[in-house]
Design a protein around this motif. Sequence first.
Motif, PDB file in Angstrom:
ATOM      1  N   ILE A 114       0.839  -1.218   0.000  1.00  0.00           N
ATOM      2  CA  ILE A 114       0.000   0.000   0.000  1.00  0.00           C
ATOM      3  C   ILE A 114       0.867   1.257   0.000  1.00  0.00           C
ATOM      4  O   ILE A 114       0.564   2.226  -0.680  1.00  0.00           O
ATOM      5  CB  ILE A 114      -0.918   0.016   1.240  1.00  0.00           C
ATOM      6  CG1 ILE A 114      -1.933  -1.111   1.143  1.00  0.00           C
ATOM      7  CG2 ILE A 114      -1.564   1.387   1.437  1.00  0.00           C
ATOM      8  CD1 ILE A 114      -3.362  -0.708   0.991  1.00  0.00           C
ATOM      9  N   LEU A 129      -9.530  -5.067   2.814  1.00  0.00           N
ATOM     10  CA  LEU A 129      -8.526  -5.180   3.885  1.00  0.00           C
ATOM     11  C   LEU A 129      -9.210  -5.551   5.195  1.00  0.00           C
ATOM     12  O   LEU A 129     -10.411  -5.342   5.359  1.00  0.00           O
ATOM     13  CB  LEU A 129      -7.811  -3.835   4.031  1.00  0.00           C
ATOM     14  CG  LEU A 129      -7.141  -3.311   2.762  1.00  0.00           C
ATOM     15  CD1 LEU A 129      -6.615  -1.902   2.984  1.00  0.00           C
ATOM     16  CD2 LEU A 129      -6.017  -4.244   2.331  1.00  0.00           C
ATOM     17  N   THR A 133      -7.774  -1.887   9.916  1.00  0.00           N
ATOM     18  CA  THR A 133      -6.661  -1.292   9.147  1.00  0.00           C
ATOM     19  C   THR A 133      -7.197  -0.299   8.125  1.00  0.00           C
ATOM     20  O   THR A 133      -6.448   0.474   7.534  1.00  0.00           O
ATOM     21  CB  THR A 133      -5.868  -2.350   8.342  1.00  0.00           C
ATOM     22  OG1 THR A 133      -6.750  -2.946   7.403  1.00  0.00           O
ATOM     23  CG2 THR A 133      -5.286  -3.430   9.218  1.00  0.00           C
ATOM     24  N   SER A 151     -14.696  -4.049   4.291  1.00  0.00           N
ATOM     25  CA  SER A 151     -14.503  -4.326   5.719  1.00  0.00           C
ATOM     26  C   SER A 151     -15.660  -3.739   6.519  1.00  0.00           C
ATOM     27  O   SER A 151     -16.539  -3.073   5.978  1.00  0.00           O
ATOM     28  CB  SER A 151     -13.192  -3.700   6.207  1.00  0.00           C
ATOM     29  OG  SER A 151     -13.400  -2.346   6.572  1.00  0.00           O
ATOM     30  N   GLY A 239      -5.808 -15.735   5.778  1.00  0.00           N
ATOM     31  CA  GLY A 239      -4.712 -15.764   6.746  1.00  0.00           C
ATOM     32  C   GLY A 239      -4.706 -17.080   7.518  1.00  0.00           C
ATOM     33  O   GLY A 239      -5.760 -17.589   7.906  1.00  0.00           O
ATOM     34  N   ALA A 371     -20.015 -10.478  -0.236  1.00  0.00           N
ATOM     35  CA  ALA A 371     -18.801  -9.636  -0.238  1.00  0.00           C
ATOM     36  C   ALA A 371     -18.556  -9.044  -1.635  1.00  0.00           C
ATOM     37  O   ALA A 371     -19.134  -8.020  -2.001  1.00  0.00           O
ATOM     38  CB  ALA A 371     -17.588 -10.439   0.242  1.00  0.00           C
TER      39      ALA A 371
HETATM   40  N1  LIG Z   1     -14.234 -13.563   3.513  1.00  0.00           N
HETATM   41  C1  LIG Z   1     -15.507 -13.187   3.489  1.00  0.00           C
HETATM   42  O1  LIG Z   1     -16.418 -14.000   3.234  1.00  0.00           O
HETATM   43  C2  LIG Z   1     -15.886 -11.777   3.783  1.00  0.00           C
HETATM   44  C3  LIG Z   1     -14.934 -10.838   4.158  1.00  0.00           C
HETATM   45  N2  LIG Z   1     -15.329  -9.553   4.405  1.00  0.00           N
HETATM   46  C4  LIG Z   1     -14.357  -8.541   4.824  1.00  0.00           C
HETATM   47  O2  LIG Z   1     -13.512  -8.207   3.711  1.00  0.00           O
HETATM   48  C5  LIG Z   1     -12.208  -7.868   4.171  1.00  0.00           C
HETATM   49  C6  LIG Z   1     -11.200  -8.793   3.492  1.00  0.00           C
HETATM   50  O3  LIG Z   1     -11.507 -10.134   3.859  1.00  0.00           O
HETATM   51  P1  LIG Z   1     -10.769 -11.386   3.239  1.00  0.00           P
HETATM   52  O4  LIG Z   1     -10.474 -11.140   1.820  1.00  0.00           O
HETATM   53  O5  LIG Z   1     -11.570 -12.560   3.620  1.00  0.00           O
HETATM   54  O6  LIG Z   1      -9.401 -11.368   4.093  1.00  0.00           O
HETATM   55  P2  LIG Z   1      -7.983 -12.056   3.749  1.00  0.00           P
HETATM   56  O7  LIG Z   1      -7.346 -12.285   5.063  1.00  0.00           O
HETATM   57  O8  LIG Z   1      -8.177 -13.212   2.855  1.00  0.00           O
HETATM   58  O9  LIG Z   1      -7.201 -10.908   2.959  1.00  0.00           O
HETATM   59  C7  LIG Z   1      -6.751  -9.725   3.591  1.00  0.00           C
HETATM   60  C8  LIG Z   1      -5.987  -8.864   2.599  1.00  0.00           C
HETATM   61  O10 LIG Z   1      -5.505  -7.691   3.254  1.00  0.00           O
HETATM   62  C9  LIG Z   1      -4.085  -7.624   3.161  1.00  0.00           C
HETATM   63  N3  LIG Z   1      -3.601  -7.080   4.441  1.00  0.00           N
HETATM   64  C10 LIG Z   1      -3.626  -7.669   5.646  1.00  0.00           C
HETATM   65  N4  LIG Z   1      -3.148  -6.833   6.585  1.00  0.00           N
HETATM   66  C11 LIG Z   1      -2.810  -5.684   5.960  1.00  0.00           C
HETATM   67  C12 LIG Z   1      -2.261  -4.443   6.380  1.00  0.00           C
HETATM   68  N5  LIG Z   1      -1.949  -4.213   7.669  1.00  0.00           N
HETATM   69  N6  LIG Z   1      -2.032  -3.476   5.457  1.00  0.00           N
HETATM   70  C13 LIG Z   1      -2.332  -3.692   4.152  1.00  0.00           C
HETATM   71  N7  LIG Z   1      -2.848  -4.850   3.691  1.00  0.00           N
HETATM   72  C14 LIG Z   1      -3.099  -5.838   4.584  1.00  0.00           C
HETATM   73  C15 LIG Z   1      -3.632  -9.054   2.926  1.00  0.00           C
HETATM   74  O11 LIG Z   1      -2.358  -9.075   2.282  1.00  0.00           O
HETATM   75  P3  LIG Z   1      -1.351 -10.365   2.373  1.00  0.00           P
HETATM   76  O12 LIG Z   1      -2.192 -11.584   2.203  1.00  0.00           O
HETATM   77  O13 LIG Z   1      -0.407 -10.118   1.235  1.00  0.00           O
HETATM   78  O14 LIG Z   1      -0.700 -10.293   3.698  1.00  0.00           O
HETATM   79  C16 LIG Z   1      -4.761  -9.553   2.015  1.00  0.00           C
HETATM   80  O15 LIG Z   1      -4.570  -9.064   0.712  1.00  0.00           O
HETATM   81  C17 LIG Z   1     -12.219  -8.048   5.690  1.00  0.00           C
HETATM   82  O16 LIG Z   1     -12.455  -6.823   6.308  1.00  0.00           O
HETATM   83  C18 LIG Z   1     -13.375  -8.998   5.902  1.00  0.00           C
HETATM   84  O17 LIG Z   1     -13.900  -8.906   7.160  1.00  0.00           O
HETATM   85  C19 LIG Z   1     -16.620  -9.169   4.228  1.00  0.00           C
HETATM   86  C20 LIG Z   1     -17.592 -10.053   3.869  1.00  0.00           C
HETATM   87  C21 LIG Z   1     -17.306 -11.442   3.675  1.00  0.00           C
END
Ligand SMILES: NC(=O)C1=CN([C@@H]2O[C@H](COP(=O)(O)OP(=O)(O)OC[C@H]3O[C@@H](n4cnc5c(N)ncnc54)[C@H](OP(=O)(O)O)[C@@H]3O)[C@@H](O)[C@H]2O)C=CC1
Length: 398
Positions: A114, A129, A133, A151, A239, A371
Motif C-alpha cells: 500500500i 482489507l 486497518t 470491511s 490468513g 462480499a
Molecule cells: N471472507 C468473506 O467471506 C468476507 C470478508 N469480508 C471482509 O472483507 C475484508 C477482506 O476479507 P478477506 O479477503 O476474507 O481477508 P484475507 O485475510 O483473505 O485478505 C486480507 C488482505 O488484506 C491484506 N492485508 C492484511 N493486513 C494488511 C495491512 N496491515 N495493510 C495492508 N494490507 C493488509 C492481505 O495481504 P497479504 O495476504 O499479502 O498479507 C490480504 O490481501 C475483511 O475486512 C473482511 O472482514 C466481508 C464479507 C465477507
Amino acid sequence: MSSAHLSSIRFDREWFRKSETKSSNGRKLHIRGSVTSSPQSVQFAEAKAEKSGKAVRIGVLGASGYTGSEIVRLLANHPHFGITLMTADRKAGQSIGSVFPHLITQDLPDMVAIKDAKFSNVDAVFCCLPHGTTQDIIKALPKSLKIVDLSADFRLQEIAEYEEWYGQPHRAPDLQKEAVYGLTEILREEIKAARLVANPGCYPTTIQLPLVPLLKANLIETRNLIIDAKSGVSGAGRGAKEANLYTEIAEGIHSYGITRHRHVPEIEQGLSDAAHAKVTVSFTPHLMPMSRGMQSTIYVEMTPGVTIEDLYKQLKIAYEDEEFVILLEKGVVPHTRNVRGSNYCLLNVFPDRIPGRAIIVSVIDNLVKGASGQALQNLNVMMGLPENTGLLYQPLFP
Ligand SMILES: NC(=O)C1=CN([C@@H]2O[C@H](COP(=O)(O)OP(=O)(O)OC[C@H]3O[C@@H](n4cnc5c(N)ncnc54)[C@H](OP(=O)(O)O)[C@@H]3O)[C@@H](O)[C@H]2O)C=CC1
Ligand SMILES: CC(=O)N[C@@H](CCC(=O)OP(=O)(O)O)C(=O)O
C-alpha cells in the motif's frame, strides 16, 4: 483522471440496449444505468486507452486475500472496469497468478505494498482489507476516488457502537458521516449518489434481505427474532489460523461468537431502521466444513392477524423485479450449493408448527453476494451502469 472526468463517465445507447437483453433468468430486470450518448462520452471512451483498455480504472486493495481475488475473478468479464492497481501486504511484489493459480490467465500488474501504491491511474477502489486497518488507509486516499469498502470499518453509523464492538477507536469519524451502507436492493438510491460505500457483512446480508421488507410492512414482531446462521470457512479470510485448519473444521460444526458476534450491531441497525423501532436479535453463527456458502435460518413471530401467505406475498412484492434476490416457489428449500460462485440470494418462508410463527431460510455465497459480488453490484450503481454488469455468472454445480 480528474473527478470531473470520473463523474462524466457515461455509456452509449447502443451498448446500453445490448446489456438490457442480458437477463439471466427471463425475469424483469432493474436496468438503472444513465443513458446518454453525448459527443463527450464518445470522446471519453476513445480517450480511455489505458493498459486495461476499459473505461473505469480499478484499484483492488488486498488483492492477495479471498475477497480481493474474488473481485479479480469477477472483473475478468466486466466490460467497463479494468484493474490497474492491486495491493498486498506479505505477498507484495508477487503476481496474482503466483498467489492464486486459478487466476493465472489474468494479465495484470504485480501487487504492490500500500505504501508504494500510486492512485494517479485509478478511478475507483475496492478495499478488501481487514477491519481496523481500513479507516487510516481510506482516509489517506485521493478524494476523487469512488470507494467500496468490504470491511466493517464504516458500517456502523454510531461511532460509540463501533468502538464498543470492535474494541478500538474509530479513526475516521468524518468519513463515517459520508459513508452509505451498501445493501443494494434496499438502499439503491442512496448508493447511486455515494462516494464511499460500506459493503455489508455476509451474515447481515442474508438476514436483512428477508427481514427488512417484512419489518417495513409491520408483518413481523420486532421481538423474539432468533437467527441461526452458518458460514463456509472462506468467511474467515485466507490468513493462516490454527482454528481454521482442516483438522479443526472437517467432519464437524461448531457455533462461535455466541451473544457477542460483531455483526449483531450491524444487523440490529438495519432492522431497527426498517422497523422505526429498536430491534434486538438472538444471533448465533456456526462454522461449517465447506469452503463457500452461508445460510441463515430465522425464526420470527408474525404480528396478530398476519398469515404465512402475507409474508410470502410481501417478499414477492419486494423482490419480483430484482435480479439477484429470488423468492423460491412455495415449499422449496434454498440450498447453499445452488448459489455457489454466484451473486444470487435465495429465500423462502415456511409456516412453523407453532401457531403465529414462521421460519425464513436465506442463502448466499459469502464471497459473492456476501462480499465481492455485492461490492461490484454497488460500484455498478455508483457509476451509473446496469447493476448486473459483469455479475451474471450462474452458480457452479455440482
Ligand atoms: N471472507 C468473506 O467471506 C468476507 C470478508 N469480508 C471482509 O472483507 C475484508 C477482506 O476479507 P478477506 O479477503 O476474507 O481477508 P484475507 O485475510 O483473505 O485478505 C486480507 C488482505 O488484506 C491484506 N492485508 C492484511 N493486513 C494488511 C495491512 N496491515 N495493510 C495492508 N494490507 C493488509 C492481505 O495481504 P497479504 O495476504 O499479502 O498479507 C490480504 O490481501 C475483511 O475486512 C473482511 O472482514 C466481508 C464479507 C465477507
Ligand atoms: C467464518 C467467519 O469467520 N466469518 C467472519 C464473518 C465474515 C466477514 O468477514 O464479515 P466482516 O466483513 O464483517 O468481517 C466472522 O465471523 O467474523
